[in-house]
Design a protein around this motif. Structure first.
Motif, PDB file in Angstrom:
ATOM      1  N   PRO A   1       0.801  -1.238   0.000  1.00 30.38           N
ATOM      2  CA  PRO A   1       0.000   0.000   0.000  1.00 30.38           C
ATOM      3  C   PRO A   1       0.832   1.286   0.000  1.00 30.38           C
ATOM      4  CG  PRO A   1      -0.899  -1.564   1.563  1.00 30.38           C
ATOM      5  CD  PRO A   1       0.403  -2.139   1.099  1.00 30.38           C
TER       6      PRO A   1
ATOM      7  N   PHE B   1      -5.104   1.699   0.117  1.00 31.80           N
ATOM      8  CA  PHE B   1      -5.609   1.054  -1.086  1.00 31.80           C
ATOM      9  C   PHE B   1      -6.900   1.747  -1.509  1.00 31.80           C
ATOM     10  CE2 PHE B   1      -3.462  -3.194   0.014  1.00 31.80           C
ATOM     11  CZ  PHE B   1      -2.546  -3.073  -1.013  1.00 31.80           C
TER      12      PHE B   1
ATOM     13  N   GLN C   1      -8.730  -2.080  -4.959  1.00 34.87           N
ATOM     14  CA  GLN C   1      -7.488  -2.725  -4.541  1.00 34.87           C
ATOM     15  C   GLN C   1      -7.662  -3.446  -3.211  1.00 34.87           C
ATOM     16  OE1 GLN C   1      -5.011   0.767  -4.584  1.00 34.87           O
ATOM     17  NE2 GLN C   1      -4.141   0.306  -6.602  1.00 34.87           N
TER      18      GLN C   1
END
Length: 367
Positions: free
Chosen positions: A158, A169, A173
């Motif tokens: 991240p 994220f 994601q």
């Protein structure tokens, strides 16, 4: 404590936790009602009951584990610990103002405590008593591979993604990584219990029948385990609120790191004792199964759980580690790889892990 006293406690504490949790909710004393002193007092009492119940619940989990055998027994302990940790983290996430880094700090603390502290104690104390101890390279390598993949994907990646800000994220994601984490952990459990079961049970030199196991059936142990877990989960909200209120009242700095370490230490303590006890009985592989299995389950199951909570509630979630913690994480994974590269471990191997563990503890208070 006598055997009778232990038996009474083992039955009483799960029920006490459930009764306490129901009483607090039925009284209308929610985490945001009443004076600060009353909330802290109720939270302290809830914490004492929850802390004691955690030990009792994991005793029942270990008893069930002994009855069903390895590696299924290790999974019982792992899932019990993970359920407790998820409940505490989610409760603290949803209490008060948004705390986006709490899950990251708790998961990172769990990985560091297990891979350096618990593993170090197992290797050092077991090596001191037995000089050299055998491990199964295939099993420990599998643990380490899964742990490395999960930690990098969820705690390091991240920081370097570009869709959102550093350490975070996007929703897509976060969902993608959460699904991958669950699938990878499920694949690992399948390999551990079905496909490559021998890689995780060989090297246990003592048959479980030679060890003292509480005289209770699997059904009774499982029932008490479930009752205790329900009580712990219900008490977690009150305890979480009390911890946050106390830290705010005393203006404690570095609160996220401290709270994350406290959550991980509280939840892992009984499991750490179980792992060290197995190592002292020359069952090092079982001790490593407990320690490393807990780290893998924490990331494989806790991260998806808190991600789901974040997506459903709209509360932000920051998972990317800062540079110092990233260095410690990489160092911990590296020394695990070196330690598990042979089929024998010694006292010195464990001391290396313990040194890194104390470094991690020191940097929490002196970052």
């Amino acid at each position: 404590m006598s055997g009778f006293g232990r038996s009474v406690t083992s039955y009483a504490m799960p029920l006490a936790a459930l009764v306490m949790a129901v009483a607090v909710r039925a009284s209308g004393l929610s985490v945001d009602q009443g004076s600060l002193s009353i909330r802290i007092l109720v939270g302290a009492l809830s914490c004492a009951i929850m802390f004691t119940t955690i030990f009792v619940v994991l005793d029942h989990a270990e008893a069930v584990a002994r009855r069903v055998g390895e590696p299924y027994g290790t999974l019982v302990l792992t899932f019990a610990v993970t359920a407790i940790e998820v409940s505490i983290i989610v409760s603290m996430m949803l209490h008060g103002e948004n705390n986006p880094t709490l899950a990251r700090e708790s998961v990172f603390s769990t990985v560091m405590i297990t891979s350096t502290g618990v593993v170090g104690m197992c290797l050092a104390l077991g090596g001191w008593r037995h000089r050299k101890q055998a491990i199964v390279r295939q099993g420990t390598s599998a643990y380490l591979a899964v742990l490395a993949a999960l930690t990098v994907m969820t705690l390091v990646l991240p920081t370097y993604t570009q869709t959102t800000g550093p350490g975070t994220f996007s929703a897509a994601q976060l969902g993608f990584v959460s699904v991958l984490s669950v699938l990878l952990y499920a694949s690992f459990v399948f390999a551990q219990t079905v496909r490559h079961r021998d890689d995780f049970v060989q090297g246990l030199e003592h048959d479980v029948s030679t060890r003292t196991v509480p005289h209770e059936s699997v059904a009774a142990g499982t029932l008490l385990l479930l009752i205790g877990l329900i009580g712990i989960v219900m008490l977690a909200e009150q305890v979480a609120a009390s911890v946050e209120d106390t830290l705010v009242a005393y203006q404690v700095t570095q609160s996220d790191s401290i709270v994350g370490a406290l959550i991980a230490g509280l939840v892992l303590m009984p499991e750490a004792i179980s792992a060290v006890r197995a190592s002292l009985h020359n069952e090092l592989q079982r001790g490593l199964n407990v320690a490393m299995g807990s780290a893998c389950a924490t990331i494989g199951l806790t991260i998806p759980a808190v991600a789901a909570a974040s997506l459903l509630t709209g509360r932000g979630l920051t998972l990317g580690l800062p540079a110092t913690d990233t260095v410690l994480l990489v160092l911990a994974l590296f020394i695990c790889n070196v330690s598990f590269s042979t089929e024998r471990t010694t006292f010195l191997t464990g001391m290396v892990h313990i040194v890194v563990f104390f470094t991690y503890i020191f940097l929490i208070f002196v970052p």
